[in-house]
Design an enzyme around this catalytic site. Structure first.
Site, PDB file in Angstrom:
ATOM      1  N   ARG A  35     -14.133 -14.091 -11.956  1.00  0.00           N
ATOM      2  CA  ARG A  35     -13.646 -12.711 -11.847  1.00  0.00           C
ATOM      3  C   ARG A  35     -14.805 -11.728 -11.898  1.00  0.00           C
ATOM      4  NH1 ARG A  35      -8.063 -12.663 -12.666  1.00  0.00           N
ATOM      5  NH2 ARG A  35      -7.223 -14.482 -13.794  1.00  0.00           N
ATOM      6  N   GLY A  42       0.772  -1.235   0.000  1.00  0.00           N
ATOM      7  CA  GLY A  42       0.000   0.000   0.000  1.00  0.00           C
ATOM      8  C   GLY A  42       0.800   1.279   0.000  1.00  0.00           C
ATOM      9  N   GLU A  63       7.079   6.436  -9.218  1.00  0.00           N
ATOM     10  CA  GLU A  63       5.642   6.146  -9.111  1.00  0.00           C
ATOM     11  C   GLU A  63       4.989   7.105  -8.121  1.00  0.00           C
ATOM     12  OE1 GLU A  63       5.453   1.316  -9.973  1.00  0.00           O
ATOM     13  OE2 GLU A  63       5.182   2.077  -7.951  1.00  0.00           O
ATOM     14  N   ASP A 113      -2.708  -4.031 -18.857  1.00  0.00           N
ATOM     15  CA  ASP A 113      -1.665  -2.999 -18.925  1.00  0.00           C
ATOM     16  C   ASP A 113      -1.670  -2.291 -20.278  1.00  0.00           C
ATOM     17  OD1 ASP A 113      -0.823  -3.552 -16.315  1.00  0.00           O
ATOM     18  OD2 ASP A 113       0.469  -5.173 -16.990  1.00  0.00           O
ATOM     19  N   ASN A 130      -4.741   2.892 -13.556  1.00  0.00           N
ATOM     20  CA  ASN A 130      -3.779   1.888 -13.105  1.00  0.00           C
ATOM     21  C   ASN A 130      -2.362   2.456 -13.169  1.00  0.00           C
ATOM     22  OD1 ASN A 130      -2.946  -0.804 -12.303  1.00  0.00           O
ATOM     23  ND2 ASN A 130      -2.207  -1.085 -14.391  1.00  0.00           N
ATOM     24  N   ILE A 180      -6.807  -9.285 -12.565  1.00  0.00           N
ATOM     25  CA  ILE A 180      -7.282  -8.803 -13.863  1.00  0.00           C
ATOM     26  C   ILE A 180      -8.741  -8.398 -13.733  1.00  0.00           C
ATOM     27  CG2 ILE A 180      -7.743  -9.448 -16.254  1.00  0.00           C
ATOM     28  CD1 ILE A 180      -5.377 -11.381 -16.083  1.00  0.00           C
ATOM     29  N   VAL A 181      -9.053  -7.190 -14.164  1.00  0.00           N
ATOM     30  CA  VAL A 181     -10.432  -6.710 -14.052  1.00  0.00           C
ATOM     31  C   VAL A 181     -11.221  -7.068 -15.309  1.00  0.00           C
ATOM     32  CG1 VAL A 181      -9.820  -4.862 -12.467  1.00  0.00           C
ATOM     33  CG2 VAL A 181      -9.830  -4.415 -14.924  1.00  0.00           C
ATOM     34  N   HIS A 233       1.721   1.050 -13.426  1.00  0.00           N
ATOM     35  CA  HIS A 233       2.469  -0.154 -13.788  1.00  0.00           C
ATOM     36  C   HIS A 233       3.963   0.171 -13.832  1.00  0.00           C
ATOM     37  CE1 HIS A 233       3.108  -4.090 -15.578  1.00  0.00           C
ATOM     38  NE2 HIS A 233       3.880  -3.530 -16.478  1.00  0.00           N
TER      39      HIS A 233
END
Length: 221
Positions: free
Chosen positions: A95, A42, A204, A175, A137, A122-123, A139
Site C-alpha cells: 500500500r 464517479g 452526499e 473512517d 473522505n 486504505i491509505v 462515507h
C-alpha cells in the site's frame, strides 16, 4: 451554527444536515487546488466539478487519480476536461508503494487538498503525512457508526432507524478523524440497500462541496 431540515428529499422523511452556514462564511479568497481520488462511477467527482463550474465551490480539480481501469469516473473526467491518471493498485506490492506514486502525481500537479470521492483503498502514513489534515473522505454512514465496507447494509442489518453520510478529515484509523459535516437520512420500512444508498447519495452530493469549503476555512487554504 444551526441545523436545517432538508425538505427537498421527501416531505415526510426530511434529512437533517449539520452544520449549515451562510454562504459568506464559506467564501474562499482563492481557488483550492484539488486532487480527487476515486475507484468507481464517479458521481461525487462530477458533483464537485459541477459545483466548481456553478461557482458554488471556489476550487479547481488539478487531477483525478483512479485505481480501477474499468472505473466510469475516467469518462466523467474526460467529459470535464480534467486530467486523469490510472494507478492500478494491483501493480504495487505494498500500500505504501501505491501511496508514494499517488503523492508524486499529486505534488507534480500542485495539489493542495486531496479528496477521496469513493476511493476504495486504505491509505497509509505516506499519503496522510504528505498532506497533513488535507485529506478529505466521504462515507455513507453517520460516523462513528458503521465504518468500513457495506456501510448501508450494516445499517439495515442493525435495524437502526436513521443513518446518513459523513465528510471528515482522513486519519490512519479507517473512517475516523475530525468530522466536518453530516446529513442524517431516515430509514424507511421498505428500504433495500439500493434505495437507501440512493437516498444517502442525494445528501452526499449536497454536503460534499460545502464540507470541502468548510475544511479550507477551518484548517487554512
Amino acid at each position: 451554527m444551526t441545523v436545517q431540515l432538508d425538505k427537498k428529499q421527501n416531505s415526510s422523511t426530511p434529512a437533517l444536515v449539520s452544520p449549515t452556514l451562510p454562504p459568506q462564511e464559506l467564501h474562499l479568497d482563492r481557488p483550492l487546488k484539488l486532487g480527487v481520488m476515486a475507484s468507481g462511477s464517479g458521481t461525487n467527482f462530477e458533483v464537485l466539478a459541477q459545483a466548481i463550474r456553478d461557482k458554488e465551490l471556489n476550487a479547481q480539480i488539478q487531477v483525478l487519480i483512479y485505481n480501477n481501469p474499468e472505473a466510469k469516473v475516467k469518462e466523467r473526467a474526460e467529459k470535464w476536461g480534467i486530467p486523469a491518471v490510472l494507478l492500478d493498485h494491483r501493480a504495487f506490492k505494498r500500500r505504501e508503494d501505491l501511496d508514494r506514486a499517488i503523492v508524486e502525481v499529486l505534488q507534480q500537479c500542485q495539489v493542495e487538498w486531496v479528496i477521496m470521492a469513493g476511493w476504495m483503498r486504505i491509505v497509509t502514513p505516506v499519503l496522510l503525512e504528505a498532506f497533513a489534515n488535507r485529506v478529505i473522505n466521504i462515507h455513507p454512514s453517520l460516523l462513528p457508526s458503521f465504518k468500513g465496507v457495506r456501510a448501508v447494509e450494516q445499517a439495515l442489518e442493525a435495524g437502526v432507524k436513521i443513518t446518513g453520510c459523513t465528510v471528515h478529515i482522513a486519519t490512519l484509523d479507517v473512517d475516523s478523524g475530525p468530522i466536518l459535516m453530516q446529513a442524517a437520512v431516515p430509514i424507511l420500512p421498505e428500504d433495500t440497500p439500493q434505495t437507501l444508498h440512493e437516498r444517502i447519495q442525494v445528501q452526499e452530493h449536497k454536503i460534499f462541496p460545502v464540507a470541502i469549503a468548510l475544511a479550507a476555512k477551518k484548517f487554512g487554504t
